[in-house]
Design an enzyme around this catalytic site. Structure first.
Site, PDB file in Angstrom:
ATOM      1  N   ALA A  83       0.695  -1.567  -0.036  1.00  0.00           N
ATOM      2  CA  ALA A  83      -0.058   0.040  -0.577  1.00  0.00           C
ATOM      3  C   ALA A  83       0.778   1.228  -0.239  1.00  0.00           C
ATOM      4  O   ALA A  83       1.747   1.188   0.302  1.00  0.00           O
ATOM      5  CB  ALA A  83      -0.893   0.221   1.278  1.00  0.00           C
ATOM      6  N   GLU A 130      -7.217   3.339  10.810  1.00  0.00           N
ATOM      7  CA  GLU A 130      -7.455   4.940   9.882  1.00  0.00           C
ATOM      8  C   GLU A 130      -9.183   4.968   9.017  1.00  0.00           C
ATOM      9  O   GLU A 130      -9.274   5.849   9.461  1.00  0.00           O
ATOM     10  CB  GLU A 130      -6.371   5.030   9.711  1.00  0.00           C
ATOM     11  CG  GLU A 130      -5.129   5.662   9.743  1.00  0.00           C
ATOM     12  CD  GLU A 130      -5.142   6.360  10.272  1.00  0.00           C
ATOM     13  OE1 GLU A 130      -6.271   7.947  10.261  1.00  0.00           O
ATOM     14  OE2 GLU A 130      -4.170   6.549  11.222  1.00  0.00           O
ATOM     15  N   LYS A 160      -8.532   2.661   2.053  1.00  0.00           N
ATOM     16  CA  LYS A 160      -8.335   1.251   2.480  1.00  0.00           C
ATOM     17  C   LYS A 160      -9.658   0.896   2.938  1.00  0.00           C
ATOM     18  O   LYS A 160     -10.139  -0.506   2.606  1.00  0.00           O
ATOM     19  CB  LYS A 160      -7.229   1.585   4.271  1.00  0.00           C
ATOM     20  CG  LYS A 160      -6.586   1.149   3.832  1.00  0.00           C
ATOM     21  CD  LYS A 160      -6.042  -0.098   3.959  1.00  0.00           C
ATOM     22  CE  LYS A 160      -4.282   0.298   4.170  1.00  0.00           C
ATOM     23  NZ  LYS A 160      -3.841  -1.656   3.640  1.00  0.00           N
TER      24      LYS A 160
END
Length: 336
Positions: A83, A130, A160
């Site tokens: 990522a 997050e 995400k």
């Protein structure tokens, strides 16, 4: 004699990738790591540390390369850790973050499906705290659980969240064994220096050795649920050994501010008052900050038997000790 399991790990050159490669090799796996580009600066270090890992070139934004990687690795398990993972950087490059962190997961799931491995390969998706964004309309004052509402406050968190939901969608639509680990902040000696915890411990080590005199940081008041990466990676592996795919929060269940991290880090070098060594720089402050992140790992503890071995103080202590030792070794090397 049991057949050796095969695992494909994206993000193998990162913090979690290193811990996971170590764990999987110890468990007797044949490990394949996806690395981006011929000139990846982290590749040489990863190959030196884990010569038993077979590196495959590929890119989460390139579906063809992922299909090729799956065909080469023929994995029993896939761990998607790749990522654009820095929250601050995601504000500067939101499009790249969306393409890699979000759409990249779709590309990898499609690679498994189109190569006929949807029913045989277990898939781990690295989700993140997050996604919650520090706002909880369900459990005010309590830790986030797997059923808490999401409210991401950065391009990284938004990307995400897409990845999390597309992974769940493939689990429900195609019957794939897909588990999502909603991990809260986890740090360690393999953490990149662009992350605040490692930035602090690296600076503390250098201040201790007289190599610099201060550190520049952004906001110091945000609170995070911090744990040790090695403990959390073990939880990832446990998720794919579980009987059924599911979502699991991995967290410590306690929060600490950046100020607390600073205090403990400087205490490791005998400094009681850290404030003269810290300067706040607006350049490191985010457009939208998450005030507090607190997780509730009860489900993982109960269903997986997961637990942490390293507490918050132990985490800070081992990171500072590592960075002091690293700086001393580098200094000795420069004099040889």
């Amino acid at each position: 004699m049991p057949t050796t399991k095969r695992a494909l790990v994206t993000g193998v050159t990162g913090q979690d990738g290193g811990h996971l490669a170590e764990l999987l090799l110890d468990e007797g796996y044949e490990v394949f790591g996806l690395v981006r580009g011929q000139n990846n600066p982290r590749r040489a270090a990863a190959e030196a540390e884990f010569p038993a890992v077979t590196m495959i070139e590929g890119d989460l934004t390139d579906p063809f390369s992922l299909t090729r990687a799956v065909e080469i690795a023929s994995p029993d398990e896939v761990y998607n850790l790749g990522a654009v993972s820095h929250v601050g950087y995601s504000f500067k490059n939101p499009t790249l973050t969306a393409d890699v962190t979000g759409k990249g997961v779709l590309n990898l799931l499609e690679a498994l499906r189109l190569t006929g491995r949807a029913e045989t390969t277990r898939f781990y998706q690295a989700s993140t705290s997050e996604m919650f964004g520090g706002l909880d309309y369900n459990r005010p004052g309590a830790g986030y659980t797997e059923s808490s509402l999401f409210h991401p406050r950065s391009p990284y968190g938004v990307a995400k969240l897409y990845a999390h939901w597309i992974a769940k969608n493939y689990r429900e639509s195609y019957g794939m064994f897909v588990s999502c680990g909603i991990l809260f902040n986890h740090e360690g000696e393999r953490r990149g220096r662009e992350f605040v915890t490692r930035k602090i411990t690296d600076a503390v080590a250098r201040i201790h050795l007289g190599l610099q005199d201060h550190i520049e940081l952004g906001d110091l008041w945000p609170k995070r649920d911090w744990g040790y990466a090695g403990d959390y990676v073990r939880g990832m592996w446990q998720m794919l050994q579980h009987d059924t795919p599911d979502d699991f929060v991995l967290a410590s269940g306690e929060t600490h501010s950046i100020e607390e991290f600073l205090s403990l880090a400087f205490a490791e070098i005998g400094v009681d008052n850290w404030r003269p060594y810290v300067r706040q720089n607006p350049a490191f402050m985010r457009p939208a900050e998450v005030d507090i992140l607190l997780g509730d790992p009860a489900k993982a503890e109960t269903e997986l038997g997961w637990h942490r071995d390293v507490d918050f103080q132990g985490l800070v202590s081992r990171m500072v000790a590592h960075d002091i030792s690293l700086q001393q070794r580098q200094g000795a090397g420069s004099l040889s």
